[in-house]
Write a protein that holds these residues in place. Sequence first.
Motif, PDB file in Angstrom:
ATOM      1  N   TYR A 155     -12.003 -45.753  65.271  1.00 10.48           N
ATOM      2  CA  TYR A 155     -11.248 -46.515  66.270  1.00 10.48           C
ATOM      3  C   TYR A 155     -10.760 -45.618  67.420  1.00 10.48           C
ATOM      4  CZ  TYR A 155     -11.339 -49.923  62.452  1.00 10.48           C
ATOM      5  OH  TYR A 155     -11.749 -50.763  61.440  1.00 10.48           O
ATOM      6  N   GLY A 156     -10.843 -44.307  67.216  1.00 14.80           N
ATOM      7  CA  GLY A 156     -10.551 -43.378  68.313  1.00 14.80           C
ATOM      8  C   GLY A 156      -9.106 -43.383  68.776  1.00 14.80           C
ATOM      9  N   ASN A 157      -8.191 -43.879  67.921  1.00 21.82           N
ATOM     10  CA  ASN A 157      -6.799 -43.958  68.377  1.00 21.82           C
ATOM     11  C   ASN A 157      -5.812 -43.439  67.330  1.00 21.82           C
ATOM     12  OD1 ASN A 157      -6.913 -46.008  66.496  1.00 21.82           O
ATOM     13  ND2 ASN A 157      -6.754 -47.693  67.961  1.00 21.82           N
ATOM     14  N   GLU A 158      -6.318 -42.604  66.406  1.00 26.19           N
ATOM     15  CA  GLU A 158      -5.427 -42.193  65.312  1.00 26.19           C
ATOM     16  C   GLU A 158      -4.291 -41.294  65.795  1.00 26.19           C
ATOM     17  OE1 GLU A 158      -8.490 -41.114  62.129  1.00 26.19           O
ATOM     18  OE2 GLU A 158      -7.312 -42.661  61.137  1.00 26.19           O
ATOM     19  N   ARG A 159      -4.545 -40.517  66.841  1.00 29.05           N
ATOM     20  CA  ARG A 159      -3.463 -39.662  67.344  1.00 29.05           C
ATOM     21  C   ARG A 159      -2.314 -40.524  67.900  1.00 29.05           C
ATOM     22  NH1 ARG A 159      -4.972 -34.747  71.166  1.00 29.05           N
ATOM     23  NH2 ARG A 159      -6.397 -34.364  69.448  1.00 29.05           N
ATOM     24  N   GLU A 160      -2.688 -41.571  68.636  1.00 29.59           N
ATOM     25  CA  GLU A 160      -1.670 -42.470  69.196  1.00 29.59           C
ATOM     26  C   GLU A 160      -0.969 -43.256  68.086  1.00 29.59           C
ATOM     27  OE1 GLU A 160      -4.752 -42.111  70.306  1.00 29.59           O
ATOM     28  OE2 GLU A 160      -4.570 -41.461  72.401  1.00 29.59           O
ATOM     29  N   CYS A 161      -1.735 -43.618  67.051  1.00 34.14           N
ATOM     30  CA  CYS A 161      -1.108 -44.297  65.901  1.00 34.14           C
ATOM     31  C   CYS A 161      -0.023 -43.390  65.328  1.00 34.14           C
ATOM     32  CB  CYS A 161      -2.135 -44.566  64.796  1.00 34.14           C
ATOM     33  SG  CYS A 161      -3.364 -45.792  65.221  1.00 34.14           S
ATOM     34  N   GLY A 162      -0.375 -42.116  65.164  1.00 27.06           N
ATOM     35  CA  GLY A 162       0.571 -41.145  64.617  1.00 27.06           C
ATOM     36  C   GLY A 162       1.829 -41.047  65.471  1.00 27.06           C
ATOM     37  N   GLU A 163       1.651 -41.119  66.798  1.00 26.84           N
ATOM     38  CA  GLU A 163       2.825 -41.037  67.691  1.00 26.84           C
ATOM     39  C   GLU A 163       3.756 -42.231  67.481  1.00 26.84           C
ATOM     40  OE1 GLU A 163       0.231 -38.776  71.116  1.00 26.84           O
ATOM     41  OE2 GLU A 163       1.163 -40.692  71.637  1.00 26.84           O
ATOM     42  N   GLY A 164       3.170 -43.414  67.346  1.00 31.62           N
ATOM     43  CA  GLY A 164       3.976 -44.629  67.137  1.00 31.62           C
ATOM     44  C   GLY A 164       4.720 -44.572  65.813  1.00 31.62           C
ATOM     45  N   VAL A 165       4.018 -44.133  64.766  1.00 31.65           N
ATOM     46  CA  VAL A 165       4.638 -44.033  63.441  1.00 31.65           C
ATOM     47  C   VAL A 165       5.757 -42.989  63.466  1.00 31.65           C
ATOM     48  CG1 VAL A 165       4.210 -43.201  61.079  1.00 31.65           C
ATOM     49  CG2 VAL A 165       2.637 -44.848  62.117  1.00 31.65           C
ATOM     50  N   ALA A 166       5.474 -41.843  64.086  1.00 34.34           N
ATOM     51  CA  ALA A 166       6.467 -40.760  64.119  1.00 34.34           C
ATOM     52  C   ALA A 166       7.742 -41.233  64.840  1.00 34.34           C
ATOM     53  CB  ALA A 166       5.876 -39.536  64.812  1.00 34.34           C
ATOM     54  N   ARG A 167       7.554 -42.004  65.923  1.00 35.54           N
ATOM     55  CA  ARG A 167       8.725 -42.492  66.666  1.00 35.54           C
ATOM     56  C   ARG A 167       9.573 -43.423  65.786  1.00 35.54           C
ATOM     57  NH1 ARG A 167       8.024 -46.379  71.626  1.00 35.54           N
ATOM     58  NH2 ARG A 167       6.072 -45.241  71.830  1.00 35.54           N
ATOM     59  N   ALA A 168       8.892 -44.322  65.066  1.00 36.97           N
ATOM     60  CA  ALA A 168       9.626 -45.273  64.211  1.00 36.97           C
ATOM     61  C   ALA A 168      10.364 -44.535  63.086  1.00 36.97           C
ATOM     62  CB  ALA A 168       8.660 -46.298  63.636  1.00 36.97           C
ATOM     63  N   ILE A 169       9.728 -43.492  62.551  1.00 36.36           N
ATOM     64  CA  ILE A 169      10.376 -42.732  61.468  1.00 36.36           C
ATOM     65  C   ILE A 169      11.560 -41.949  62.034  1.00 36.36           C
ATOM     66  CG2 ILE A 169      10.063 -40.816  59.827  1.00 36.36           C
ATOM     67  CD1 ILE A 169       7.217 -41.880  59.306  1.00 36.36           C
ATOM     68  N   LYS A 170      11.343 -41.336  63.205  1.00 35.43           N
ATOM     69  CA  LYS A 170      12.410 -40.528  63.821  1.00 35.43           C
ATOM     70  C   LYS A 170      13.637 -41.383  64.140  1.00 35.43           C
ATOM     71  CE  LYS A 170      12.986 -37.178  67.479  1.00 35.43           C
ATOM     72  NZ  LYS A 170      12.740 -37.148  68.905  1.00 35.43           N
ATOM     73  N   GLU A 171      13.393 -42.629  64.555  1.00 35.90           N
ATOM     74  CA  GLU A 171      14.521 -43.513  64.889  1.00 35.90           C
ATOM     75  C   GLU A 171      15.136 -44.162  63.646  1.00 35.90           C
ATOM     76  OE1 GLU A 171      13.422 -46.273  67.965  1.00 35.90           O
ATOM     77  OE2 GLU A 171      12.775 -44.669  69.311  1.00 35.90           O
ATOM     78  N   GLY A 172      14.592 -43.844  62.482  1.00 37.31           N
ATOM     79  CA  GLY A 172      15.181 -44.365  61.230  1.00 37.31           C
ATOM     80  C   GLY A 172      14.818 -45.819  60.947  1.00 37.31           C
TER      81      GLY A 172
END
Length: 321
Positions: A51-68
């Motif tokens: 899908y060529g978007n795993e890096r961006e997926c990781g950014e979205g997940v990391a943001r949600a985790i960082k914000e609790g």
Amino acid sequence: MVHTPVIKLNSGHNMPLVGFGLWKVDNAICADTIYNAIKAGYRLFDGACDYGNERECGEGVARAIKEGIVKREDLFITSKLWQTFHEEHRIEPIVRRQLADWQIDYFDLFLVHFPVALEYVDPEVRYPPGWFYDGVGEVRWSKATNQETWHGMEALVRKGLARSIGISNFQSQTIYDLLKYATIRPAVLQIELHPYMQQSGIVRLAKAEGIAVTAYSSFGPSSFIELGLEVAKNMKSLLQHDLIAEIAKKHGKTTAQVLLRWATQREIAVIPKTSRQAIMTQNLECVNFDLDEDDMRRIASLNQNIKFNSPVNYFNNDRLL
Ligand code: NAD
């Protein structure tokens, strides 16, 4: 927030019955989309190298985790092995790269994307590699067997890089063969499944063998019309189909919810996607009603055994890529 039921996998882990697909989610909006989907209540995300978007997926997940908003362990992250990495010694290195893109240290589920092995393409040359060796139209096969590939997949579980492993786009004979040599059985079979392609035989096989089923492209032709596939353009839309609309009206639901419920009511997981917030919630809420026997019988009459997502379509003129 919508309560999403789970399926107990043969690996002992729970998989949400409704998740969020990541195919064709544009890189520019992917991080925001996954972040918003987490906020809407999605916990399962279905990604892939291709899908060529795993890096961006990781950014979205990391943001949600960082914000609790969620913890890593609240999420169920699926990814897939691309065909050019089927040789056993290629599997672990590419999975480590995919995990790094997602900014996580294990996948909840890792699937063999297709039982079709292609010649290795160095990620430095092109990533994701796609179907064609030259990136244009040349198909080069690899000699890696499904047995070799599955052996490499099993090593991922032993090393803690994947909690469950599974298969996608496998047909009955290939599954029976795999079950002969698997020391870790596939937990999930992901296949194209919608009223035009009901796959009842393979669904029965999977259930009998304790393999959970995930349906992709639940709305049938819609996903492939977007890609310009002729066979899909010539089909009546399921989202606007008279029968589905009639059943939707009867239950006070949308046609999309009926199409998703048709699967989830039989414990078949679904993974639709959208960037629209209201539609995200609508899809997640597809588990909040039941179709009756008559609805199920009438939807069964729509079967045409038409498969849109087939390598044959990629390799001929009617190309998707
Ligand atoms: P999809 O279900 O995501 O949707 C197809 C189209 O329907 C999209 O345009 C979407 O925006 C639209 N849509 C979504 N919800 C809607 C709603 N409620 N009302 C109206 N329109 C709506 O189709 P898909 O991408 O083919 O499949 C879903 C996921 O399955 C993919 O994102 C991917 O994760 C997975 N998948 C896997 C494979 C595989 O080979 N394993 C192949 C295809 C898809």
